[in-house]
Write a protein that holds these residues in place. Sequence first.
Motif, PDB file in Angstrom:
ATOM      1  N   ARG A   1     -51.184  -6.538 -29.311  1.00 21.09           N
ATOM      2  CA  ARG A   1     -52.416  -7.284 -29.070  1.00 21.09           C
ATOM      3  C   ARG A   1     -52.841  -7.054 -27.627  1.00 21.09           C
ATOM      4  O   ARG A   1     -52.030  -7.179 -26.712  1.00 21.09           O
ATOM      5  CB  ARG A   1     -52.177  -8.785 -29.306  1.00 21.09           C
ATOM      6  CG  ARG A   1     -53.380  -9.665 -29.029  1.00 21.09           C
ATOM      7  CD  ARG A   1     -54.432  -9.545 -30.107  1.00 21.09           C
ATOM      8  NE  ARG A   1     -53.948  -9.980 -31.404  1.00 21.09           N
ATOM      9  CZ  ARG A   1     -54.695  -9.994 -32.503  1.00 21.09           C
ATOM     10  NH1 ARG A   1     -55.953  -9.565 -32.441  1.00 21.09           N
ATOM     11  NH2 ARG A   1     -54.190 -10.401 -33.658  1.00 21.09           N
ATOM     12  N   GLN A   2     -54.099  -6.682 -27.411  1.00 17.96           N
ATOM     13  CA  GLN A   2     -54.593  -6.523 -26.051  1.00 17.96           C
ATOM     14  C   GLN A   2     -54.569  -7.869 -25.329  1.00 17.96           C
ATOM     15  O   GLN A   2     -54.964  -8.896 -25.892  1.00 17.96           O
ATOM     16  CB  GLN A   2     -56.024  -5.970 -26.057  1.00 17.96           C
ATOM     17  CG  GLN A   2     -56.125  -4.514 -26.496  1.00 17.96           C
ATOM     18  CD  GLN A   2     -55.335  -3.582 -25.581  1.00 17.96           C
ATOM     19  OE1 GLN A   2     -54.458  -2.870 -26.054  1.00 17.96           O
ATOM     20  NE2 GLN A   2     -55.630  -3.599 -24.295  1.00 17.96           N
ATOM     21  N   LEU A   3     -54.088  -7.844 -24.100  1.00 16.94           N
ATOM     22  CA  LEU A   3     -53.984  -9.061 -23.302  1.00 16.94           C
ATOM     23  C   LEU A   3     -54.117  -8.645 -21.845  1.00 16.94           C
ATOM     24  O   LEU A   3     -53.197  -8.036 -21.279  1.00 16.94           O
ATOM     25  CB  LEU A   3     -52.637  -9.740 -23.558  1.00 16.94           C
ATOM     26  CG  LEU A   3     -52.464 -11.180 -23.068  1.00 16.94           C
ATOM     27  CD1 LEU A   3     -53.467 -12.106 -23.761  1.00 16.94           C
ATOM     28  CD2 LEU A   3     -51.041 -11.668 -23.321  1.00 16.94           C
ATOM     29  N   ALA A   4     -55.252  -8.953 -21.247  1.00 19.04           N
ATOM     30  CA  ALA A   4     -55.522  -8.460 -19.899  1.00 19.04           C
ATOM     31  C   ALA A   4     -55.981  -9.607 -18.986  1.00 19.04           C
ATOM     32  O   ALA A   4     -56.597 -10.567 -19.448  1.00 19.04           O
ATOM     33  CB  ALA A   4     -56.599  -7.370 -19.949  1.00 19.04           C
ATOM     34  N   PRO A   5     -55.603  -9.490 -17.694  1.00 19.74           N
ATOM     35  CA  PRO A   5     -54.925  -8.352 -17.077  1.00 19.74           C
ATOM     36  C   PRO A   5     -53.418  -8.568 -16.939  1.00 19.74           C
ATOM     37  O   PRO A   5     -52.948  -9.668 -16.710  1.00 19.74           O
ATOM     38  CB  PRO A   5     -55.564  -8.298 -15.685  1.00 19.74           C
ATOM     39  CG  PRO A   5     -55.817  -9.747 -15.349  1.00 19.74           C
ATOM     40  CD  PRO A   5     -56.172 -10.398 -16.662  1.00 19.74           C
ATOM     41  N   ALA A   6     -52.659  -7.488 -17.066  1.00 25.03           N
ATOM     42  CA  ALA A   6     -51.251  -7.382 -16.674  1.00 25.03           C
ATOM     43  C   ALA A   6     -50.356  -8.503 -17.175  1.00 25.03           C
ATOM     44  O   ALA A   6     -49.861  -9.316 -16.397  1.00 25.03           O
ATOM     45  CB  ALA A   6     -51.150  -7.287 -15.149  1.00 25.03           C
ATOM     46  N   PRO A   7     -50.088  -8.592 -18.491  1.00 22.73           N
ATOM     47  CA  PRO A   7     -49.126  -9.594 -18.976  1.00 22.73           C
ATOM     48  C   PRO A   7     -47.771  -9.398 -18.296  1.00 22.73           C
ATOM     49  O   PRO A   7     -47.311  -8.273 -18.134  1.00 22.73           O
ATOM     50  CB  PRO A   7     -49.055  -9.332 -20.479  1.00 22.73           C
ATOM     51  CG  PRO A   7     -49.604  -7.954 -20.666  1.00 22.73           C
ATOM     52  CD  PRO A   7     -50.582  -7.731 -19.570  1.00 22.73           C
ATOM     53  N   TYR A   8     -47.127 -10.504 -17.955  1.00 21.28           N
ATOM     54  CA  TYR A   8     -46.037 -10.470 -16.967  1.00 21.28           C
ATOM     55  C   TYR A   8     -44.773 -11.119 -17.521  1.00 21.28           C
ATOM     56  O   TYR A   8     -43.964 -10.474 -18.166  1.00 21.28           O
ATOM     57  CB  TYR A   8     -46.566 -11.160 -15.718  1.00 21.28           C
ATOM     58  CG  TYR A   8     -45.763 -11.045 -14.459  1.00 21.28           C
ATOM     59  CD1 TYR A   8     -45.161  -9.860 -14.071  1.00 21.28           C
ATOM     60  CD2 TYR A   8     -45.658 -12.145 -13.609  1.00 21.28           C
ATOM     61  CE1 TYR A   8     -44.447  -9.771 -12.880  1.00 21.28           C
ATOM     62  CE2 TYR A   8     -44.949 -12.062 -12.413  1.00 21.28           C
ATOM     63  CZ  TYR A   8     -44.345 -10.881 -12.059  1.00 21.28           C
ATOM     64  OH  TYR A   8     -43.643 -10.810 -10.875  1.00 21.28           O
ATOM     65  N   HIS A   9     -44.600 -12.398 -17.343  1.00 21.14           N
ATOM     66  CA  HIS A   9     -43.435 -13.104 -17.892  1.00 21.14           C
ATOM     67  C   HIS A   9     -43.767 -13.679 -19.264  1.00 21.14           C
ATOM     68  O   HIS A   9     -44.890 -14.124 -19.505  1.00 21.14           O
ATOM     69  CB  HIS A   9     -43.000 -14.234 -16.955  1.00 21.14           C
ATOM     70  CG  HIS A   9     -42.301 -13.740 -15.730  1.00 21.14           C
ATOM     71  ND1 HIS A   9     -40.943 -13.847 -15.546  1.00 21.14           N
ATOM     72  CD2 HIS A   9     -42.765 -13.122 -14.628  1.00 21.14           C
ATOM     73  CE1 HIS A   9     -40.606 -13.320 -14.382  1.00 21.14           C
ATOM     74  NE2 HIS A   9     -41.704 -12.869 -13.800  1.00 21.14           N
ATOM     75  N   VAL A  10     -42.764 -13.667 -20.164  1.00 24.94           N
ATOM     76  CA  VAL A  10     -42.926 -14.148 -21.536  1.00 24.94           C
ATOM     77  C   VAL A  10     -41.853 -15.196 -21.817  1.00 24.94           C
ATOM     78  O   VAL A  10     -40.663 -14.940 -21.597  1.00 24.94           O
ATOM     79  CB  VAL A  10     -42.789 -12.995 -22.558  1.00 24.94           C
ATOM     80  CG1 VAL A  10     -42.930 -13.520 -23.977  1.00 24.94           C
ATOM     81  CG2 VAL A  10     -43.808 -11.904 -22.285  1.00 24.94           C
ATOM     82  N   THR A  11     -42.267 -16.358 -22.321  1.00 23.68           N
ATOM     83  CA  THR A  11     -41.318 -17.415 -22.670  1.00 23.68           C
ATOM     84  C   THR A  11     -41.689 -17.999 -24.016  1.00 23.68           C
ATOM     85  O   THR A  11     -42.843 -18.388 -24.242  1.00 23.68           O
ATOM     86  CB  THR A  11     -41.318 -18.530 -21.603  1.00 23.68           C
ATOM     87  OG1 THR A  11     -40.913 -17.973 -20.354  1.00 23.68           O
ATOM     88  CG2 THR A  11     -40.345 -19.646 -21.976  1.00 23.68           C
ATOM     89  N   VAL A  12     -40.714 -18.067 -24.919  1.00 20.51           N
ATOM     90  CA  VAL A  12     -40.919 -18.624 -26.253  1.00 20.51           C
ATOM     91  C   VAL A  12     -40.644 -20.119 -26.220  1.00 20.51           C
ATOM     92  O   VAL A  12     -39.663 -20.579 -25.626  1.00 20.51           O
ATOM     93  CB  VAL A  12     -39.977 -17.946 -27.273  1.00 20.51           C
ATOM     94  CG1 VAL A  12     -40.019 -18.654 -28.613  1.00 20.51           C
ATOM     95  CG2 VAL A  12     -40.346 -16.476 -27.432  1.00 20.51           C
TER      96      VAL A  12
END
Length: 353
Positions: A298-309
């Motif tokens: 999935r496009q996600l801008a700008p610059a996806p960085y940290h991910v937490t569930v």
Amino acid sequence: MTRVRILSALSLAGSLMTSWAAQAGIVYIPEGSADSVLMVESETGEPIGRIVGVEAVHGLAGAPGTRYLVAGSYTEINPESVAQRAKPEGVSQADHSAHHARPAQASMPTGKGVSLLTVLDAGTGEVVRRIEVPGAVHHTAVSPDGRWAMATHPSGDGVSLIDLTTLDYADFIATGLMPNYVSFSSDSSRAYVSNAGNGTLSELDLGRRILSRNLLAGEGPEHFALSRDGATVFVADAQAGTVLRLDIASGAVTATYEFGAELHGLDLSDREDTLFVAVKGADQLAAIDLASGATRLRQLAPAPYHVTVDDGGETLFVSSRDAPRVWVVDRVSLQVTSEIGVEGEGHQMVVLP
């Protein structure tokens, strides 16, 4: 000493912060250069408070049922400046000194920089202790049993171990070049550290406080996610644009997921059937079905960085490296459902029930 207080985004009194923490899940978002941690209600994405005065906070960790959050500063300081900071009115000298614990000289290596690790009360946001550690802190972790905290020092080629039962500096353990990310095994007996400078994942024996072995993990491993049973680890070889699936017992690579662009954060779903990856260099969020290997983007801008569930919930929290925001993302559709405005940059986020 920098005074730490709760700033309510919804004009809530400080006493209500504790009741919110007791009643609903909280997302803690370290805001980097803003020297603060934003508190957000996990179900609604609504800000409910801000902890301020946490210098250059990058690493932030906690564990369910554990009283403390552990925040690491990515800025080194003059060690003498800690002792010189003014004691706040109404605080005894003993309590003030306890906030700035200096590790025993036998434990802390010499010839390195000094940074601060801040122990926070997760319910109130108050500073419980500040502990000097040998150099800038990148990421932190808290063991599932609440006994230990750990911080990585990229310029020091090792990690600091903190005893959370006594709030004392416990030890320094050498790992490898440029340690980046850290996580504990589910039984809290071991820790794993990615070393971006030499392509390894270090396994640490906490009983003996030693490095027990190194696993090869690509060219420059950074973030990683451990399975709860301790059998598998998913490692982001960030610059190579590849996620490696490693069998911990043998050290063998059992699967490789190619993205062709720089990666950053990743996290496992609570059922451990899906791995979510921030493809920072391509402005994408990826979801890998671990049974089939199929990948959704999935496009996600700008610059996806940290991910937490949000374990047990329906959402992911994804920060941006280039914009002051955190996206709230539906885990099934990967659609953005809302955005959270932040100050500074959103770094290592924590969700606690």
